[in-house]
Motif scaffolding. Structure first.
Motif, PDB file in Angstrom:
ATOM      1  N   ILE A 124       2.514 -37.447 -33.527  1.00 13.56           N
ATOM      2  CA  ILE A 124       1.830 -37.649 -32.247  1.00 13.56           C
ATOM      3  C   ILE A 124       0.919 -36.467 -31.953  1.00 13.56           C
ATOM      4  CG2 ILE A 124       2.179 -37.777 -29.743  1.00 13.56           C
ATOM      5  CD1 ILE A 124       4.787 -39.360 -30.404  1.00 13.56           C
ATOM      6  N   ARG A 125       1.417 -35.261 -32.127  1.00 14.66           N
ATOM      7  CA  ARG A 125       0.595 -34.065 -31.872  1.00 14.66           C
ATOM      8  C   ARG A 125      -0.638 -34.057 -32.772  1.00 14.66           C
ATOM      9  NH1 ARG A 125       6.086 -31.628 -32.024  1.00 14.66           N
ATOM     10  NH2 ARG A 125       6.692 -31.396 -29.840  1.00 14.66           N
ATOM     11  N   TRP A 126      -0.442 -34.369 -34.048  1.00 10.02           N
ATOM     12  CA  TRP A 126      -1.544 -34.386 -35.009  1.00 10.02           C
ATOM     13  C   TRP A 126      -2.564 -35.465 -34.658  1.00 10.02           C
ATOM     14  CZ3 TRP A 126      -2.721 -38.339 -38.513  1.00 10.02           C
ATOM     15  CH2 TRP A 126      -3.726 -38.029 -39.431  1.00 10.02           C
ATOM     16  N   ASP A 179      -8.750 -36.483 -29.967  1.00 12.36           N
ATOM     17  CA  ASP A 179      -9.440 -35.695 -28.948  1.00 12.36           C
ATOM     18  C   ASP A 179     -10.532 -34.805 -29.523  1.00 12.36           C
ATOM     19  OD1 ASP A 179      -7.849 -36.901 -27.068  1.00 12.36           O
ATOM     20  OD2 ASP A 179      -6.634 -35.129 -26.640  1.00 12.36           O
ATOM     21  N   ASN A 180     -10.398 -34.410 -30.794  1.00 11.98           N
ATOM     22  CA  ASN A 180     -11.396 -33.531 -31.402  1.00 11.98           C
ATOM     23  C   ASN A 180     -12.295 -34.257 -32.385  1.00 11.98           C
ATOM     24  OD1 ASN A 180     -10.725 -31.003 -30.075  1.00 11.98           O
ATOM     25  ND2 ASN A 180      -8.758 -31.256 -31.085  1.00 11.98           N
ATOM     26  N   GLY A 181     -12.163 -35.577 -32.455  1.00 13.53           N
ATOM     27  CA  GLY A 181     -13.106 -36.397 -33.203  1.00 13.53           C
ATOM     28  C   GLY A 181     -13.034 -36.294 -34.710  1.00 13.53           C
ATOM     29  N   HIS A 182     -11.847 -36.091 -35.279  1.00 15.70           N
ATOM     30  CA  HIS A 182     -11.791 -36.160 -36.734  1.00 15.70           C
ATOM     31  C   HIS A 182     -10.889 -37.286 -37.196  1.00 15.70           C
ATOM     32  CE1 HIS A 182      -8.473 -33.131 -36.255  1.00 15.70           C
ATOM     33  NE2 HIS A 182      -9.337 -32.503 -35.521  1.00 15.70           N
ATOM     34  N   ASP A 183     -11.202 -37.790 -38.390  1.00 14.68           N
ATOM     35  CA  ASP A 183     -10.471 -38.912 -38.959  1.00 14.68           C
ATOM     36  C   ASP A 183      -9.072 -38.478 -39.372  1.00 14.68           C
ATOM     37  OD1 ASP A 183     -12.722 -40.467 -38.700  1.00 14.68           O
ATOM     38  OD2 ASP A 183     -13.397 -40.113 -40.750  1.00 14.68           O
ATOM     39  N   LEU A 216     -10.616 -46.652 -28.975  1.00 17.21           N
ATOM     40  CA  LEU A 216      -9.886 -46.356 -30.198  1.00 17.21           C
ATOM     41  C   LEU A 216     -10.089 -47.469 -31.219  1.00 17.21           C
ATOM     42  CD1 LEU A 216      -6.464 -45.212 -28.694  1.00 17.21           C
ATOM     43  CD2 LEU A 216      -8.315 -43.772 -29.495  1.00 17.21           C
ATOM     44  N   LEU A 217     -10.300 -47.081 -32.447  1.00 13.26           N
ATOM     45  CA  LEU A 217     -10.363 -48.016 -33.561  1.00 13.26           C
ATOM     46  C   LEU A 217      -9.256 -47.630 -34.532  1.00 13.26           C
ATOM     47  CD1 LEU A 217     -14.218 -47.937 -34.146  1.00 13.26           C
ATOM     48  CD2 LEU A 217     -12.917 -49.659 -32.887  1.00 13.26           C
ATOM     49  N   VAL A 218      -8.354 -48.552 -34.793  1.00 16.09           N
ATOM     50  CA  VAL A 218      -7.214 -48.287 -35.655  1.00 16.09           C
ATOM     51  C   VAL A 218      -7.216 -49.326 -36.766  1.00 16.09           C
ATOM     52  CG1 VAL A 218      -4.699 -48.062 -35.745  1.00 16.09           C
ATOM     53  CG2 VAL A 218      -5.919 -47.430 -33.672  1.00 16.09           C
TER      54      VAL A 218
END
Length: 150
Positions: free
Chosen positions: A96-98, A104-108, A140-142
């Motif tokens: 969850i933290r990761w 929030d920081n926009g990385h894949d 969100l795109l999952v």
């Protein structure tokens, strides 16, 4: 070599043993107390909302939200009960933290998982639900794919 059925039985027994621990019982009690307070006291609802939202630490807010209000379902016939409070293990909290940091920081991000780890519910249900409830303007795109097809 143990069979899949034996492994399933082993995991179910481990979970049943965990349910008897003081740690699990304390989590259940805390969950009941918070839910009861939210039902009976408007100020408790506001405090609880802020503990879930946690703009200062969104990941911990999401963890609190899931642990206090999340439920999971085990469809296997031998699982009794089938509906269980979603109590997070430390590795799930780390995911969850990761994930929240990545969003929030926009990385894949890529999560490799195995069965019975709770990853599918975290990724497809609880984290998106938390964003929907507590963050404005999030899109969100999952996705998910079988390894052999990638």
């Amino acid at each position: 070599m143990i069979s899949e059925a034996q492994e399933t039985e082993r995991r179910i027994q481990l979970f049943k043993d965990y349910q008897k621990t003081p740690e699990y019982q304390e989590k259940l009690l805390q969950r009941l107390q918070i839910n009861d307070a939210c039902l009976n006291k408007p100020e408790a609802r506001g405090i609880t909302w802020n503990l879930c939202a946690r703009p200062d630490n969104p990941a911990e807010g999401c963890i609190f939200f899931i642990e206090m209000f999340g439920w999971t379902f085990d469809p296997r016939p031998q699982a009794n009960p089938n509906h269980l409070p979603f109590m997070l293990y430390e590795y799930q909290k780390d995911v969850i933290r990761w994930m929240i940091d990545a969003i929030d920081n926009g990385h894949d991000g890529l999560v490799e998982k195995s069965r019975d780890m709770g990853a599918t519910e975290l990724i497809f249900v609880w984290i998106p639900l938390w964003y929907w409830l507590f963050k404005d303007g999030v899109n969100l795109l999952v996705g998910s794919y079988k390894e052999a097809l990638v």
